[in-house]
Design a protein around this motif. Structure first.
Motif, PDB file in Angstrom:
ATOM      1  N   LEU A  76     -12.441   2.231 -10.382  1.00 16.56           N
ATOM      2  CA  LEU A  76     -11.880   2.451 -11.906  1.00 16.56           C
ATOM      3  C   LEU A  76     -12.996   2.174 -12.775  1.00 16.56           C
ATOM      4  N   ALA A  77     -13.450   2.994 -13.827  1.00 18.44           N
ATOM      5  CA  ALA A  77     -14.479   2.676 -14.596  1.00 18.44           C
ATOM      6  C   ALA A  77     -15.756   1.854 -13.804  1.00 18.44           C
ATOM      7  N   GLY A  78     -15.975   2.408 -12.686  1.00 22.65           N
ATOM      8  CA  GLY A  78     -17.293   1.902 -12.013  1.00 22.65           C
ATOM      9  C   GLY A  78     -16.999   0.822 -11.186  1.00 22.65           C
ATOM     10  N   LEU A  79     -15.817   0.123 -11.261  1.00 23.77           N
ATOM     11  CA  LEU A  79     -15.582  -1.230 -10.692  1.00 23.77           C
ATOM     12  C   LEU A  79     -14.606  -0.931  -9.532  1.00 23.77           C
ATOM     13  N   PRO A  80     -14.609  -1.541  -8.381  1.00 22.88           N
ATOM     14  CA  PRO A  80     -13.809  -1.246  -7.238  1.00 22.88           C
ATOM     15  C   PRO A  80     -12.242  -1.804  -7.351  1.00 22.88           C
ATOM     16  N   LEU A  81     -11.634  -0.760  -7.386  1.00 20.74           N
ATOM     17  CA  LEU A  81     -10.229  -1.005  -7.506  1.00 20.74           C
ATOM     18  C   LEU A  81      -9.253  -1.082  -6.035  1.00 20.74           C
ATOM     19  N   GLN A  82     -10.028  -0.280  -5.246  1.00 19.82           N
ATOM     20  CA  GLN A  82      -9.073  -0.499  -3.892  1.00 19.82           C
ATOM     21  C   GLN A  82     -10.223  -0.292  -2.904  1.00 19.82           C
ATOM     22  N   VAL A  83     -10.372  -1.163  -1.844  1.00 17.02           N
ATOM     23  CA  VAL A  83     -11.340  -1.186  -1.027  1.00 17.02           C
ATOM     24  C   VAL A  83     -10.801  -1.572   0.434  1.00 17.02           C
ATOM     25  N   GLY A  84     -10.837  -0.922   1.406  1.00 14.56           N
ATOM     26  CA  GLY A  84     -10.427  -1.139   2.609  1.00 14.56           C
ATOM     27  C   GLY A  84     -10.861  -0.316   3.755  1.00 14.56           C
ATOM     28  N   VAL A  85     -10.386  -0.497   4.977  1.00 15.89           N
ATOM     29  CA  VAL A  85     -10.727   0.068   6.024  1.00 15.89           C
ATOM     30  C   VAL A  85      -9.547   0.433   7.029  1.00 15.89           C
ATOM     31  N   ASN A  86      -9.486   1.628   7.676  1.00 17.47           N
ATOM     32  CA  ASN A  86      -8.489   1.790   8.589  1.00 17.47           C
ATOM     33  C   ASN A  86      -9.126   2.434   9.805  1.00 17.47           C
ATOM     34  N   ALA A  87      -8.467   2.098  11.109  1.00 16.41           N
ATOM     35  CA  ALA A  87      -9.198   2.349  12.258  1.00 16.41           C
ATOM     36  C   ALA A  87      -8.027   2.972  13.280  1.00 16.41           C
ATOM     37  N   PHE A  88      -8.094   3.670  14.299  1.00 18.32           N
ATOM     38  CA  PHE A  88      -7.417   4.078  15.330  1.00 18.32           C
ATOM     39  C   PHE A  88      -8.400   4.000  16.391  1.00 18.32           C
ATOM     40  N   ASP A  89      -7.841   3.206  17.466  1.00 18.81           N
ATOM     41  CA  ASP A  89      -8.684   3.048  18.899  1.00 18.81           C
ATOM     42  C   ASP A  89      -8.145   3.661  19.922  1.00 18.81           C
ATOM     43  N   GLY A  90      -7.012   4.786  19.707  1.00 19.14           N
ATOM     44  CA  GLY A  90      -6.386   5.595  20.754  1.00 19.14           C
ATOM     45  C   GLY A  90      -5.127   4.818  21.054  1.00 19.14           C
ATOM     46  N   ALA A  91      -5.095   3.743  20.790  1.00 18.12           N
ATOM     47  CA  ALA A  91      -3.742   3.040  20.959  1.00 18.12           C
ATOM     48  C   ALA A  91      -3.015   1.929  20.125  1.00 18.12           C
ATOM     49  N   VAL A  92      -3.992   1.702  19.050  1.00 20.83           N
ATOM     50  CA  VAL A  92      -3.339   0.850  18.123  1.00 20.83           C
ATOM     51  C   VAL A  92      -4.205   1.141  16.743  1.00 20.83           C
ATOM     52  N   PHE A  93      -3.228   1.213  15.668  1.00 20.94           N
ATOM     53  CA  PHE A  93      -3.851   1.324  14.224  1.00 20.94           C
ATOM     54  C   PHE A  93      -4.136   0.188  13.679  1.00 20.94           C
ATOM     55  N   ARG A  94      -5.239   0.075  13.081  1.00 22.54           N
ATOM     56  CA  ARG A  94      -5.531  -1.050  12.246  1.00 22.54           C
ATOM     57  C   ARG A  94      -5.804  -0.862  10.800  1.00 22.54           C
ATOM     58  N   SER A  95      -5.446  -1.726   9.820  1.00 21.01           N
ATOM     59  CA  SER A  95      -5.847  -1.648   8.641  1.00 21.01           C
ATOM     60  C   SER A  95      -6.012  -2.980   7.943  1.00 21.01           C
ATOM     61  N   GLN A  96      -7.011  -2.905   7.008  1.00 15.41           N
ATOM     62  CA  GLN A  96      -7.592  -4.072   6.101  1.00 15.41           C
ATOM     63  C   GLN A  96      -7.793  -3.866   4.819  1.00 15.41           C
ATOM     64  N   ARG A  97      -7.419  -4.515   3.905  1.00 12.49           N
ATOM     65  CA  ARG A  97      -7.872  -4.386   2.488  1.00 12.49           C
ATOM     66  C   ARG A  97      -8.848  -5.489   2.128  1.00 12.49           C
ATOM     67  N   ARG A  98      -9.734  -5.164   1.048  1.00 10.28           N
ATOM     68  CA  ARG A  98     -10.614  -6.493   0.833  1.00 10.28           C
ATOM     69  C   ARG A  98      -9.881  -7.907   0.648  1.00 10.28           C
ATOM     70  N   ALA A  99     -10.695  -8.811   1.294  1.00 10.94           N
ATOM     71  CA  ALA A  99      -9.994 -10.129   1.424  1.00 10.94           C
ATOM     72  C   ALA A  99      -8.527 -10.127   1.790  1.00 10.94           C
ATOM     73  N   GLY A 100      -7.885  -9.068   2.696  1.00  6.50           N
ATOM     74  CA  GLY A 100      -6.477  -9.036   2.918  1.00  6.50           C
ATOM     75  C   GLY A 100      -6.485  -9.544   4.369  1.00  6.50           C
ATOM     76  N   GLN A 101      -5.346  -9.825   4.679  1.00  3.05           N
ATOM     77  CA  GLN A 101      -4.920  -9.831   6.585  1.00  3.05           C
ATOM     78  C   GLN A 101      -5.179  -8.538   6.928  1.00  3.05           C
ATOM     79  N   LEU A 102      -5.648  -8.677   8.367  1.00  3.83           N
ATOM     80  CA  LEU A 102      -5.844  -7.480   9.138  1.00  3.83           C
ATOM     81  C   LEU A 102      -4.139  -7.195   9.350  1.00  3.83           C
ATOM     82  N   GLN A 103      -3.938  -5.840   9.333  1.00  7.44           N
ATOM     83  CA  GLN A 103      -2.681  -5.291   9.810  1.00  7.44           C
ATOM     84  C   GLN A 103      -3.137  -4.487  10.914  1.00  7.44           C
ATOM     85  N   VAL A 104      -2.153  -4.989  12.102  1.00  4.82           N
ATOM     86  CA  VAL A 104      -1.970  -4.164  13.365  1.00  4.82           C
ATOM     87  C   VAL A 104      -0.679  -3.678  13.781  1.00  4.82           C
TER      88      VAL A 104
END
Length: 240
Positions: A76-104
């Protein structure tokens, strides 16, 4: 080495996939094991009472046919508003937002939803649908269903008159809408283009129930990157 059409199914379905592969890659569709794609575009984002289109950058890493990871940043206006990563390894889905706890996520229905969403992305790339565990069935003159015989997950592929991909869709749970079942679609827009000698759709719209929520353009492709188990467990960046 060119991909071999190992998928099973009826003749009409196999012919449609063959024509789609030729329309995308010519006579030498590449056999892809891993792929990394950088994309830019926009995301429909809620800000208080407003819903706005905001700039999006994302990198998607694939280990076909069953693992993927996508890192993203919405600004937003050049500044990060939402930063994160999602992943699926075939059995488990993982998600994490900047400075947040890993969700499994290990619940079977949510894992299946992640697997279906990955299959839609694989369908847009086409070559993963040529594997021997895929069964093809024509559903129209320019459409077919691809079913993973290992788990019975299926996606529906529609083609334009020239056999280029129009859309790939399935019904699955939307994690952004309290896991409500919705139609999930990748739609190809504006033809095809070469990106680092790899042919991809010019633009991809990602829709839930026919409402576009993301629009992305591929800007760089890396074929055969090294993507290890730690990459898909969000324990490494996957960068050399």
């Amino acid at each position: 080495m060119p991909v071999l059409l190992l998928a099973r199914g009826d003749k009409e379905g196999r012919d449609l996939l063959r024509k789609a592969l030729e329309a995308r890659y010519g006579l030498g569709a590449p056999a892809i094991e891993t792929l990394r794609i950088q994309l830019s575009g926009r995301a429909l984002t809620r800000l208080g009472p407003l819903t706005l289109w905001l700039p999006l950058t994302t990198t998607a890493g694939f280990d076909f046919p069953g693992r993927c990871r996508w890192d993203f940043s919405i600004r937003l206006a050049g500044l990060p508003l939402q930063v994160g990563v999602n992943a699926f390894d075939g059995a488990v889905f993982r998600s994490q937002r900047r400075a947040g706890q890993l969700q499994v996520v290990t619940q079977p229905d949510q894992v299946r939803s992640a697997r279906l969403r990955l299959m839609v992305a694989c369908g847009m790339l086409l070559t993963p649908l040529a594997l021997e565990n895929i069964e093809l069935k024509a559903t129209g003159r320019r459409s077919f269903e691809a079913t993973n015989t290992d788990c019975r997950d299926a996606v529906h592929v529609t083609l334009h008159d020239d056999y280029t991909v129009d859309s790939v869709s399935t019904t699955c749970m939307n994690p952004q809408q309290d896991n409500r079942e919705q139609l999930f679609t990748f739609q190809s827009v504006a033809g095809q283009k070469a990106v680092n000698d790899f042919i991809l759709p010019e633009r991809i719209c990602i829709l839930w129930d026919n409402v576009s929520e993301y629009e992305v353009v591929p800007v760089a492709v890396e074929s055969s990157p090294v993507l290890d188990d730690a990459f898909f467990r969000l324990e490494s960046t996957g960068q050399a």
